[in-house]
Each structure stands twice: as C-alpha cells, then as structure tokens.
Design a protein around this motif. Structure first.
Motif, short mmCIF file in Angstrom:
data_model
loop_
_atom_site.label_atom_id
_atom_site.label_comp_id
_atom_site.label_asym_id
_atom_site.label_seq_id
_atom_site.Cartn_x
_atom_site.Cartn_y
_atom_site.Cartn_z
N PHE A 54 28.70 -27.08 0.45
CA PHE A 54 27.75 -27.66 -0.52
C PHE A 54 28.34 -27.20 -1.95
O PHE A 54 28.24 -28.01 -2.97
N LEU A 55 28.31 -25.80 -2.29
CA LEU A 55 28.34 -25.48 -3.48
C LEU A 55 29.72 -25.84 -3.99
O LEU A 55 29.66 -26.32 -5.48
N PRO A 56 31.05 -26.07 -3.42
CA PRO A 56 32.16 -26.39 -4.29
C PRO A 56 32.10 -27.82 -4.78
O PRO A 56 32.54 -28.16 -5.65
N GLN A 57 31.12 -28.63 -4.22
CA GLN A 57 31.10 -30.07 -4.56
C GLN A 57 30.62 -30.45 -6.14
O GLN A 57 30.65 -31.12 -6.66
N PHE A 58 29.91 -29.24 -6.78
CA PHE A 58 29.43 -29.05 -7.83
C PHE A 58 30.27 -28.08 -8.94
O PHE A 58 29.85 -27.81 -10.04
N VAL A 59 31.44 -27.87 -8.54
CA VAL A 59 32.16 -27.07 -9.34
C VAL A 59 32.77 -27.99 -10.32
O VAL A 59 33.55 -28.96 -10.05
N ARG A 60 33.11 -27.75 -11.83
CA ARG A 60 33.57 -28.45 -12.77
C ARG A 60 35.15 -27.68 -13.24
O ARG A 60 34.97 -26.46 -13.30
N SER A 61 36.00 -28.64 -13.42
CA SER A 61 37.07 -28.02 -13.49
C SER A 61 37.33 -27.60 -15.13
O SER A 61 38.33 -26.66 -15.41
N ASP A 62 36.53 -28.08 -16.01
CA ASP A 62 36.45 -27.96 -17.38
C ASP A 62 35.42 -26.82 -17.82
O ASP A 62 34.94 -26.97 -18.88
N SER A 63 35.07 -25.98 -17.00
CA SER A 63 33.98 -25.29 -17.32
C SER A 63 34.37 -23.79 -16.81
O SER A 63 35.62 -23.28 -16.89
N TYR A 64 33.32 -22.77 -16.66
CA TYR A 64 33.57 -21.44 -16.33
C TYR A 64 34.70 -21.38 -14.96
O TYR A 64 34.75 -22.31 -14.26
N PHE B 273 16.59 -14.32 0.15
CA PHE B 273 17.77 -12.98 0.07
C PHE B 273 18.96 -13.23 0.85
O PHE B 273 19.77 -12.71 0.61
N GLY B 274 18.55 -13.82 2.05
CA GLY B 274 19.48 -14.02 3.10
C GLY B 274 20.44 -15.29 2.41
O GLY B 274 21.52 -15.07 2.50
N ASP B 275 19.84 -16.08 1.65
CA ASP B 275 20.51 -17.22 0.99
C ASP B 275 21.71 -16.53 -0.10
O ASP B 275 22.55 -16.93 -0.22
N LEU B 276 21.16 -15.53 -0.60
CA LEU B 276 22.01 -14.99 -1.74
C LEU B 276 23.02 -14.21 -1.11
O LEU B 276 24.27 -14.35 -1.54
N ILE B 277 22.85 -13.49 0.16
CA ILE B 277 23.98 -12.89 0.82
C ILE B 277 24.91 -13.97 1.12
O ILE B 277 26.14 -13.79 1.09
N HIS B 278 24.42 -15.33 1.59
CA HIS B 278 25.51 -16.31 2.09
C HIS B 278 26.04 -16.89 0.96
O HIS B 278 27.37 -17.15 1.07
N THR B 279 25.58 -16.79 -0.03
CA THR B 279 26.29 -17.30 -1.44
C THR B 279 27.61 -16.17 -1.72
O THR B 279 28.48 -16.74 -2.08
N PHE B 280 27.09 -14.88 -1.80
CA PHE B 280 28.22 -14.04 -1.99
C PHE B 280 29.42 -14.20 -0.90
O PHE B 280 30.38 -14.00 -1.12
N ALA B 281 28.80 -14.46 0.52
CA ALA B 281 29.92 -14.47 1.67
C ALA B 281 30.76 -15.62 1.06
O ALA B 281 31.88 -15.97 1.47
N ALA B 282 30.06 -16.83 0.64
CA ALA B 282 30.99 -18.08 0.48
C ALA B 282 31.99 -17.92 -0.74
O ALA B 282 32.84 -18.36 -0.68
N VAL B 283 31.40 -17.28 -1.87
CA VAL B 283 32.36 -16.77 -3.11
C VAL B 283 33.34 -16.14 -2.45
O VAL B 283 34.55 -16.29 -2.96
#
Length: 206
Positions: free
Chosen positions: A129-139, A45-55
């Motif tokens: 870490f997360l932005p490294q796996f973002v695709r330009s041709d996706s959502y 749950f802490g990681d989930l909050i960090h995810t929203f914070a990163a976004v």
C-alpha cells in the motif's frame, strides 16, 4: 496531491470494520473507555513496527516465502483462539449494578500489539500500500515511506480513540438495561477472538 489521496483512501479503509475495530470495540465493552484507547494504541504501535519492517524490506520475506507466511499466520491465529477460549471459560461474577470488568491496560496493550504484529496480512498491506503514494520528485523513498506510515498510525490512533469513546457511551447505556450483560459480553468477545483467529488461519498469501 498524493498525500491528500492517501489520507482519503485511509479514511475509506477505516470505514470498513476490520480486526482492529472489532478488537477495540470488544475491549472497550469489556474494560471501559481507557481500555479501548490503550488497545487502539497497541494496534497503532504494531502498525508502526510493520511500517519500519516494510521500509527495511523485512516484509518482503513474507511475500516471497510461503513458509514464513504460514508460520507467522498460524502463530497469530493460535494466539487469537487462545484469547477467545480464555474469555469463554472465564466466569464473571454477578453484581448488583452493571459494571465493566477491570482490566490491566498494559495487558490490553500487549494483546493488541501481538494481534497486529502476528497478522502477516498487515505486513503485506504496508508493503503493497505505502509505495503507491511515493512521489519521484519528492523526498528520498525511505523518508516518504516513513512519513506515510506515521500518518497512517496517527490516523489509526485518532480513529480507534473515537471508536472507544463512542462504544463507551453506547455501552454504558446498554449495560444499564440489564444486570446480566457482563456475563455474556465476555462470551461474545471470546467468540469474536476465535472468529478472527479462524479467519486469519484460512487466509492465503495471495
């Protein structure tokens, strides 16, 4: 392809014992399987909050502001040391049969949640870490980051649950060997918390 790469990288990261694994193991040994599972949920749950914070870009504050990083870091370190000292001074009653200490699952959840939230390295990890796996041709980027973060959280829950089950099985057999185990297990857990707190306190922003 990037999604599979993300999953493989996360699995590799899980193979390296970190604070989440150590806390889950120590809490499982202290309070049993259920307590370990709840601890893992708190971490997730802490990681989930960090995810929203990163976004939302809030984690960027920790990366650009040395003052903010230091404040969060020392609060987290102080809390870990507090938990460690509490465990060390807690007196465990001697019992005729080896038993695990009954703990409040809600307390374990809150402790794990605070430990994860107050670790600035976790915030920086998700931001980097997360932005490294973002695709330009996706959502849209926001949707992709959320999906990646939720995938990480789900994998974390599965992994810590497995760790709790495994530790519970091994722990029960180990506890059966001695009647004094319950006395020093709390002390070991306390030292673990203090060690994690000191490690966090000496971390740098780089």
């Amino acid at each position: 392809m990037k999604n599979m790469t993300f999953i493989l990288v996360v699995l590799m990261l899980f193979l390296i014992p970190g604070p989440a694994v150590i806390v889950t193991i120590s809490q499982t040994i202290k309070g049993g399987k259920k307590n370990g599972i709840v601890t893992g949920l708190g971490i997730a749950f802490g990681d989930l909050i960090h995810t929203f914070a990163a976004v939302l870009g809030l984690s960027a504050i920790l990366m650009t502001s040395a003052y903010a990083f230091e404040v969060v870091k020392y609060i987290g370190a102080a809390y870990l040391v507090y938990l460690g000292i509490s465990a060390l001074i807690n007196k465990t009653k001697k019992v005729g049969k080896p038993t695990v200490e009954k703990m409040n699952p809600n307390l374990s959840f809150r402790q794990a949640l605070l430990i994860e939230l107050l670790n600035p390295k976790t915030a920086l990890f998700f931001l980097a870490f997360l932005p490294q796996f973002v695709r330009s041709d996706s959502y849209p980027v926001t949707i992709q980051l959320l999906m990646l973060g939720l995938t990480f959280v789900l994998m974390s829950i599965i992994y810590t649950t497995f760790i709790a089950f495994l530790t519970s099985i091994i722990g029960e057999k180990f506890l059966a060997k001695t009647n004094q185990s319950s006395n020093w297990i709390g002390k070991v857990a306390g030292l673990v918390y203090i060690g994690l707190g000191l490690k966090l306190a000496f971390q740098t922003q780089e």
